[in-house]
Write a protein that holds these residues in place. Sequence first.
Motif, PDB file in Angstrom:
ATOM      1  N   UNK A  11       0.856  -1.183   0.000  1.00  0.00           N
ATOM      2  CA  UNK A  11       0.000   0.000   0.000  1.00  0.00           C
ATOM      3  C   UNK A  11       0.897   1.239   0.000  1.00  0.00           C
ATOM      4  N   UNK A  12       0.582   2.179  -0.884  1.00  0.00           N
ATOM      5  CA  UNK A  12       1.319   3.443  -0.937  1.00  0.00           C
ATOM      6  C   UNK A  12       0.366   4.600  -0.659  1.00  0.00           C
ATOM      7  N   UNK A  13       0.792   5.504   0.190  1.00  0.00           N
ATOM      8  CA  UNK A  13       0.002   6.699   0.490  1.00  0.00           C
ATOM      9  C   UNK A  13       0.936   7.903   0.486  1.00  0.00           C
ATOM     10  N   UNK A  14       0.366   9.047   0.246  1.00  0.00           N
ATOM     11  CA  UNK A  14       1.131  10.281   0.342  1.00  0.00           C
ATOM     12  C   UNK A  14       1.238  10.705   1.800  1.00  0.00           C
ATOM     13  N   UNK A  15       2.305  11.381   2.123  1.00  0.00           N
ATOM     14  CA  UNK A  15       2.460  11.913   3.467  1.00  0.00           C
ATOM     15  C   UNK A  15       1.287  12.834   3.778  1.00  0.00           C
ATOM     16  N   UNK A  16       0.665  12.614   4.942  1.00  0.00           N
ATOM     17  CA  UNK A  16      -0.492  13.398   5.334  1.00  0.00           C
ATOM     18  C   UNK A  16      -1.828  12.783   4.947  1.00  0.00           C
ATOM     19  N   UNK A  17      -1.808  11.767   4.115  1.00  0.00           N
ATOM     20  CA  UNK A  17      -3.045  11.115   3.682  1.00  0.00           C
ATOM     21  C   UNK A  17      -3.463  10.036   4.677  1.00  0.00           C
ATOM     22  N   UNK A  18      -4.725   9.609   4.514  1.00  0.00           N
ATOM     23  CA  UNK A  18      -5.268   8.551   5.358  1.00  0.00           C
ATOM     24  C   UNK A  18      -4.575   7.221   5.063  1.00  0.00           C
ATOM     25  N   UNK A  19      -4.262   6.499   6.125  1.00  0.00           N
ATOM     26  CA  UNK A  19      -3.749   5.141   5.993  1.00  0.00           C
ATOM     27  C   UNK A  19      -4.883   4.170   6.326  1.00  0.00           C
ATOM     28  N   UNK A  20      -5.111   3.204   5.439  1.00  0.00           N
ATOM     29  CA  UNK A  20      -6.105   2.150   5.683  1.00  0.00           C
ATOM     30  C   UNK A  20      -5.492   0.823   5.278  1.00  0.00           C
ATOM     31  N   UNK A  21      -5.281  -0.050   6.250  1.00  0.00           N
ATOM     32  CA  UNK A  21      -4.758  -1.386   5.991  1.00  0.00           C
ATOM     33  C   UNK A  21      -5.838  -2.378   6.403  1.00  0.00           C
ATOM     34  N   UNK A  22      -6.151  -3.286   5.495  1.00  0.00           N
ATOM     35  CA  UNK A  22      -7.315  -4.155   5.696  1.00  0.00           C
ATOM     36  C   UNK A  22      -6.933  -5.516   6.270  1.00  0.00           C
ATOM     37  N   UNK A  23      -7.789  -5.997   7.162  1.00  0.00           N
ATOM     38  CA  UNK A  23      -7.580  -7.305   7.772  1.00  0.00           C
ATOM     39  C   UNK A  23      -8.934  -7.965   7.990  1.00  0.00           C
TER      40      UNK A  23
END
Lengths: 112, 112
Positions: A11-23
């Motif tokens: 998963x790649x996100x920009x700095x300051x963006x929402x992080x969502x990791x699914x489980x």
Amino acid sequence: AQSVTQLGSHVSVSEGALVLLRCNYSSSVPPYLFWYVQYPNQGLQLLLKYTTGATLVKGINGFEAEFKKSETSFHLTKPSAHMSDAAEYFCAVSNTGNQFYFGTGTSLTVIP
Amino acid sequence: EADIYQTPRYLVIGTGKKITLECSQTMGHDKMYWYQQDPGMELHLIHYSYGVNSTEKGDLSSESTVSRIRTEHFPLTLESARPSHTSQYLCASSGRFYNEQFFGPGTRLTVL
């Protein structure tokens, strides 16, 4: 039998963006659920855990996760990604506290 | 602060050698575990112990052996190392009243 599925190995996100990791998990009884983080050449460090009680769990470094029994999910979120969040993240489940089952991990990249 | 130690951190060894990976914890935990970790894969449980003189094999078939003579010490031995044993080995422990596992920093083993 218990198992854990982590959707998205990278998963790649920009700095300051929402992080969502699914489980998503499977368990025949109410589970204990965990998120761990692993930095390069290190062991796993606990981010947060759900055992009983409140389904929204807050952890270290601004991360939180919500246990949703109806969806058998335990997704990890952080409102604003920081460069230091780049790491490997593992979701784990246990129903006895004796044996633990881990997902295959999600590698998080934070783009400046 | 969790105190669980693994030595050596890195080991490069030739085929056929006998090696012992050390794991010690100072938390008085009854439960200890050995996992094998390969890139992009879930952690595979290879051995576990619920107390002194108690050891069991995990889900992943392994040619290694373990011993648990003292609560704090859980060494893993490979009698004859092979290239297929090249991997990262993680040791973990868990207490009676805590649900999560605490991990050591890992031993990265390379067998030539």
